[in-house]
Design an enzyme around this catalytic site. Structure first.
Site, PDB file in Angstrom:
ATOM      1  N   TYR A  51       0.825  -1.197   0.000  1.00 56.68           N
ATOM      2  CA  TYR A  51       0.000   0.000   0.000  1.00 56.68           C
ATOM      3  C   TYR A  51       0.869   1.260   0.000  1.00 56.68           C
ATOM      4  CZ  TYR A  51      -3.500  -3.396   1.612  1.00 56.68           C
ATOM      5  OH  TYR A  51      -4.325  -4.492   1.752  1.00 56.68           O
ATOM      6  N   VAL A 199     -18.520  -4.790   2.807  1.00 53.72           N
ATOM      7  CA  VAL A 199     -19.686  -3.982   2.435  1.00 53.72           C
ATOM      8  C   VAL A 199     -19.700  -3.678   0.934  1.00 53.72           C
ATOM      9  CG1 VAL A 199     -20.019  -2.995   4.729  1.00 53.72           C
ATOM     10  CG2 VAL A 199     -18.523  -1.837   3.102  1.00 53.72           C
TER      11      VAL A 199
END
Length: 296
Positions: A51, A199
């Site tokens: 990242y 989600v």
């Protein structure tokens, strides 16, 4: 906040964990989100050396250093940035992992990593070497446990069965149930599932109408129909999404990402509501039990 044991380890982690990839790159802003997470009882924080070319680990390390003894820190290895190149390569050699873990420790400002995960994997990897390397890092005290982050059954199943790995991070949510087929096998190997994509990029939240789109095998109209049913049944799509993942015994934690305190607060509110949902199993009659077609 409730807690569950990670696989056959002695590590207990919060049912909601913070995926740190979404954190702002500014240390003080990231710290505000992390401090709120800690105040809410979140103990599991997940990042990766991939990242932002390692900068995310630096931000996370700075924000967590004052809380290090009270939290569980997870990062990943395998994707290798190369100077002068825009993309990254894949390297699971012992020499690279041994160097990468030390670089992660430096960026994270810690002496040890609680859960060190292989960030993917292919059939061409030298798995005995990878496992021996992770075991060596445990003996050195540089990592406590290790795991994998993979949605390839022909990779994660043999890895978990032939190692002391304690976790597999994999996408799983109401709209993508493919991983469920392997939950029992993962449990039997002594590992737990840590879910990501929980989600569905915001589609499984109460803002779903603004985000409505196709997802996995659901086209937009099919997704709309399902989300309307979830809303009718449970009154809160976000809460139902978290309850859906956490109903599974194999799941130790579900990762949520938050760039701001407001986003984290929305997830925490949904988690609180999820505690009152006792009929989430009814969703099985409305969802598709899709299965992996590739990498079997």
């Amino acid at each position: 906040m409730n807690y569950r044991t990670l696989g056959k380890s002695t590590i207990n982690i919060s049912e909601i964990s913070l995926g740190c990839m979404s954190l702002p790159p500014i240390a003080e802003e990231a710290k505000q989100v992390i401090d709120l997470a800690i105040d809410a009882g979140i103990t599991y924080f997940d990042t990766a050396d991939l990242y932002d070319r390692g900068e995310n680990e630096k931000v996370v390390g700075e924000a967590l250093k004052a809380h290090r003894s009270n939290i569980i820190l997870a990062t990943k290895v395998g994707n290798r940035w190369e100077d002068g190149k825009d993309g990254w390569g894949w390297d699971t050699s012992a020499s690279y992992i041994n160097n990468a873990v030390r670089q992660s420790l430096r960026r994270l400002q810690t002496d040890y990593i609680d859960v060190y995960q292989l960030h993917g994997g292919t059939l061409d990897d030298h798995w005995d070497e990878i496992i021996d390397t992770f075991e060596g890092l445990k003996k050195e005290g540089l990592i406590r446990e290790y795991g994998i982050s993979s949605i390839r059954p022909n990779v994660f199943v043999p890895f978990l069965q032939n190692s002391a790995a304690v976790s597999n991070m994999m996408q799983f949510n109401i709209l993508d149930e493919r991983a469920a087929e392997f939950f029992e096998a993962i449990e039997q190997s002594g590992a737990s599932v840590v879910t990501r994509g929980s989600v569905a990029k915001g589609l499984l939240t109460n803002e779903w109408r603004q985000r409505l789109k196709s997802f996995m095998s659901y086209d937009e109209a099919q997704a709309k129909t399902l989300l309307e049913k979830i809303e009718t049944l449970y009154g809160d799509v976000h809460a139902a999404a978290l309850a859906f993942n956490l109903q599974h015994r194999a799941v130790s934690s579900t990762v949520i990402g938050a760039r701001t305190k407001q986003q984290l607060q929305q997830n925490l509110a949904a988690y609180e509501k999820a505690q009152a949902i006792d009929n989430i199993h009814q969703l099985a009659s409305f969802t598709r039990q899709d299965r992996y077609t590739d990498h079997r």
